[in-house]
Design an enzyme around this catalytic site. Structure first.
Site, mmCIF file in Angstrom:
data_model
loop_
_atom_site.group_PDB
_atom_site.id
_atom_site.type_symbol
_atom_site.label_atom_id
_atom_site.label_comp_id
_atom_site.label_asym_id
_atom_site.label_seq_id
_atom_site.Cartn_x
_atom_site.Cartn_y
_atom_site.Cartn_z
ATOM 1 N N ARG A 131 -25.584 -2.236 6.850
ATOM 2 C CA ARG A 131 -25.315 -3.881 6.437
ATOM 3 C C ARG A 131 -25.781 -4.791 7.708
ATOM 4 N NH1 ARG A 131 -20.278 -5.052 3.137
ATOM 5 N NH2 ARG A 131 -21.450 -4.009 1.328
ATOM 6 N N GLU A 138 -19.680 -5.696 9.798
ATOM 7 C CA GLU A 138 -20.659 -5.024 10.787
ATOM 8 C C GLU A 138 -21.697 -5.718 11.521
ATOM 9 O OE1 GLU A 138 -19.603 -4.225 7.656
ATOM 10 O OE2 GLU A 138 -18.589 -2.365 8.321
ATOM 11 N N LYS A 189 1.012 -1.394 -0.114
ATOM 12 C CA LYS A 189 0.062 0.116 -0.187
ATOM 13 C C LYS A 189 0.748 1.151 0.021
ATOM 14 C CE LYS A 189 -4.104 1.591 2.004
ATOM 15 N NZ LYS A 189 -5.351 1.663 3.035
HETATM 16 C C1 LIG Z 1 -18.900 -2.243 4.500
HETATM 17 C C2 LIG Z 1 -17.765 -1.478 4.764
HETATM 18 N N1 LIG Z 1 -17.206 -1.296 5.890
HETATM 19 C C3 LIG Z 1 -16.188 -0.497 6.265
HETATM 20 C C4 LIG Z 1 -15.651 0.265 5.064
HETATM 21 C C5 LIG Z 1 -14.495 1.229 5.119
HETATM 22 N N2 LIG Z 1 -13.462 0.722 4.698
HETATM 23 C C6 LIG Z 1 -13.190 1.285 3.342
HETATM 24 S S1 LIG Z 1 -11.744 0.842 2.682
HETATM 25 C C7 LIG Z 1 -11.474 -0.297 3.847
HETATM 26 C C8 LIG Z 1 -10.467 -1.350 3.810
HETATM 27 C C9 LIG Z 1 -10.404 -2.148 2.695
HETATM 28 O O1 LIG Z 1 -9.149 -2.889 2.799
HETATM 29 P P1 LIG Z 1 -8.930 -3.938 1.648
HETATM 30 O O2 LIG Z 1 -10.011 -4.536 1.333
HETATM 31 O O3 LIG Z 1 -7.790 -4.625 2.152
HETATM 32 O O4 LIG Z 1 -8.593 -3.144 0.261
HETATM 33 P P2 LIG Z 1 -7.070 -2.049 0.184
HETATM 34 O O5 LIG Z 1 -7.283 -0.858 0.625
HETATM 35 O O6 LIG Z 1 -5.947 -2.843 0.686
HETATM 36 O O7 LIG Z 1 -7.059 -2.129 -1.396
HETATM 37 C C10 LIG Z 1 -12.451 -0.063 4.895
HETATM 38 C C11 LIG Z 1 -12.700 -0.831 6.129
HETATM 39 C C12 LIG Z 1 -16.430 0.097 3.791
HETATM 40 N N3 LIG Z 1 -16.125 0.642 2.685
HETATM 41 N N4 LIG Z 1 -17.457 -0.678 3.747
#
Ligand SMILES: Cc1ncc(C[n+]2csc(CCOP(=O)(O)OP(=O)(O)O)c2C)c(N)n1
Length: 592
Positions: free
Chosen positions: A364, A336, A248
């Site tokens: 959700r 969630e 990242k």
């Molecule tokens: C249902 C939901 N919960 C929380 C979030 C907040 N959120 C946005 S990005 C993220 C992390 C995503 O990480 P990952 O899937 O590893 O993807 P990366 O950022 O590493 O590409 C979170 C928790 C969200 N977008 N949707």
């Protein structure tokens, strides 16, 4: 400096004319372009920098937009947007009338599915793949790119479980950078780490056990290796799974070293990567910090208090509790539904769980709120952050539905503090013990009180506060928008406007309402939530059900449409709950 390659890339067709060697140079230019724009325009940075090479390889190998590419969450889709015809308008990212910060179907034919909330990509891509199969389009490819945090969510597992028994032409790419916004958590994360270092684990591969053709892990920054592997997978039928390892923030030192901050860093110096701090940082505290700090303070005295966050320890400030009481605070990942039912379980054993979830993500877990919490009348304390309009993240992230979707659930108490002090006092009140579950909703951003750490005061459930006394109009506000009303009321002569800070959407303060509805024939309700079924609706229902003969109840709030990205103030103006419009509305009512 002129870009040698990027300048000529207006669609993936241009990209496909380059040699593999040139693609690596393009990747560098693309990274610099993203850094240049995001450093001044703000937005999500780290995740996009991490998938530059993957994005190039995917559009190089697959026949997009005919082949369907679905990005999970979508905050990593900047390189995708830039090479699919949006390079010249990328500087409008997340601005009013500009492009969205997330893939959006009506923005481009390359954006196959609208995203913003996590863990939907596998189901969506599988749906597309099954549909293509039924239509006889056997050569069409369907690709879901999902991160290691998002794949741990229940919904992603549901998709994997289904995909494994289909012959769908589906490729799932796990972009494993060991990070969500914060470090990824859970047993699956440990498994994914083991698979990278210990070849023996690969023999008992859970993905293969689910009937996928698993390959990897491979270096997700090696474009050559990616292209070779994607070409191989392209010729395999059925569900396939490619595990890639990326970093990242790749390409910007600070973003690689401080991945949490550089997820969405605000403005920064494009050369050094240093953050540019805005001068107003020392003003009133953020609501999330009032929550986080107060929770720690209360937990010091009350040993039954537990903190729960689904994957947002930094964003919700639950990290303060996790740091101080690691055994009593849990980041459960993007889960969630689990977070809510976990909290419900804890209450059955006499614990006092504070479950902090952003308003938009609590959607959700709706059935869990109804079935597991409210139906059993378990006193879970929901701390609903990012309530109301949220600005640049736009339609996928607004917290505007919560009052409406929680209000019809029996047993729920719904409280919206007008300021930091009320937030602090309701947190205190909730842990003293309530007979019902409570939802406490507060917004993104800062409050207005520098001096908020006052002694705790218990709040009487269902009691409103009269902020000013007048005879012509009653204004009933809920939540922080009440501070705006206070300012507006001060612009009118004394004795004209009565302002009631209602505080509770449920139970309503019936005593106050009886007084208001008998005394005033002009009433205005103000909320930063949807008008359909929201706070104002509750007031109208009460007036009708109790046979009050009112002349006019005017409701201000979010109309029946989705509000796109822009600044919060632009959004307030669009829906007519900015200071100027509210003042005009009151003036109009006074005259008529
Ligand atoms: C249902 C939901 N919960 C929380 C979030 C907040 N959120 C946005 S990005 C993220 C992390 C995503 O990480 P990952 O899937 O590893 O993807 P990366 O950022 O590493 O590409 C979170 C928790 C969200 N977008 N949707």
């Amino acid at each position: 400096m002129k870009n040698k390659f990027l300048e000529h890339i207006n669609s993936p067709t241009d990209l496909r004319k380059l040699t593999r060697q040139q693609l690596a140079e393009l990747a560098q230019e693309l990274r610099n372009f993203i850094i240049d724009v995001v450093s001044v325009k703000k937005g999500h940075l780290g995740a996009s920098l991490g998938v530059v090479d993957l994005t190039i390889a995917l559009h190089y190998v697959f026949d997009t937009p005919n082949d369907q590419l679905v990005w999970d969450v979508g905050h990593q889709a900047y390189p995708h947007k830039i090479i699919t015809g949006r390079k010249d308008i990328f500087h409008t990212n997340r601005q009013l009338d500009g492009i969205s910060g997330f893939p959006k179907r009506n923005e481009s034919e390359y954006d196959t599915f609208g995203v913003g909330h996590a863990s939907t990509s596998i189901s969506a891509a599988l749906g597309m793949a099954i549909a293509s199969h039924l239509k006889g389009e056997f050569n069409k490819h369907h690709i879901a790119v999902i991160g290691d945090a998002s794949i741990a969510a229940g919904m992603a597992f549901e998709g994997l479980n289904h995909a494994g028994v289909t012959n769908a032409n589906l490729l799932i790419i796990l972009n494993d950078n060991t990070m969500g916004i914060d470090p990824s958590v859970g047993a699956l994360k440990n498994y994914l780490t083991n698979i990278k270092i210990d070849k023996r684990v690969r023999k008992h591969n859970i993905i293969e056990a689910l009937n996928f053709d698993y390959s990897g892990p491979i270096d997700g920054h090696d474009i050559n290796a990616l292209i070779t592997e994607l070409n191989r997978l392209k010729n395999l039928k059925g569900p396939k799974f490619l595990h890639i390892i990326t970093k990242k923030g790749k390409g910007l030192r600070q973003a690689e070293n401080d991945q949490i901050t550089y997820h969405a860093p605000g403005k920064f110096d494009r050369i050094t990567g240093d953050l540019i701090k805005s001068s107003d940082l020392e003003l009133a505290p953020k609501y999330q910090d009032v929550f986080g700090e107060t929770l720690v303070e209360l937990a010091q005295k009350n040993k039954k208090i537990i903190g729960i966050t689904p994957a947002m320890p930094t964003g919700s400030s639950m990290k303060l509790m996790i740091e101080k009481f690691p055994e009593r605070a849990f980041d459960v990942g993007i889960a969630e539904q689990h977070a809510v039912t976990l909290a419900a379980g804890m209450t059955t054993q006499g614990m006092i769980p504070f479950c902090a979830i952003y308003s938009t993500f609590l959607q959700r877990a709706y059935d869990q709120v109804i079935h597991d919490v409210a139906l059993q009348n378990l006193p879970v304390i929901f701390c609903i952050d990012r309530a109301g309009l949220v600005g640049e993240d736009g339609a996928t992230h607004h917290g505007v539905f919560d009052m409406a979707y929680l209000r019809m659930i029996p047993n729920m108490i719904i409280f919206a503090p007008m300021n930091e002090i009320e937030l602090r006092n309701i947190l205190y009140t909730a842990q003293l013990g309530l007979d019902h579950p409570i939802a406490i909703r507060y917004p993104r951003g800062r409050g207005s009180n520098l001096n908020w750490k006052l002694d705790f005061k218990k709040i009487e459930i269902g009691k409103s506060l009269k902020e000013s006394d007048g005879s012509k109009i009653a204004v009933l506000s809920i939540g922080v928008i009440g501070e705006k009303i206070k300012k507006i009321v001060n612009k009118f002569d004394k004795g004209i406007i009565s302002h009631y800070n209602m505080r509770f959407v449920k139970p309503l303060d019936k005593k106050a309402l009886d007084e208001i509805l008998s005394k005033f024939d002009k009433i205005v309700t103000v909320e930063d939530g949807v008008l359909q079924g929201g706070f104002g609706s509750a007031i109208i229902e009460y007036a009708c059900d109790n046979n009050y003969k009112f002349k006019k109840i005017e409701r201000l709030g979010i109309p029946d449409r989705f509000i796109e990205h822009g600044t919060i103030n632009e959004q307030f103006q669009q829906v007519g709950i900015d200071e100027e419009t509210i003042e005009k509305t009151l003036n109009r009512l006074l005259v008529n």
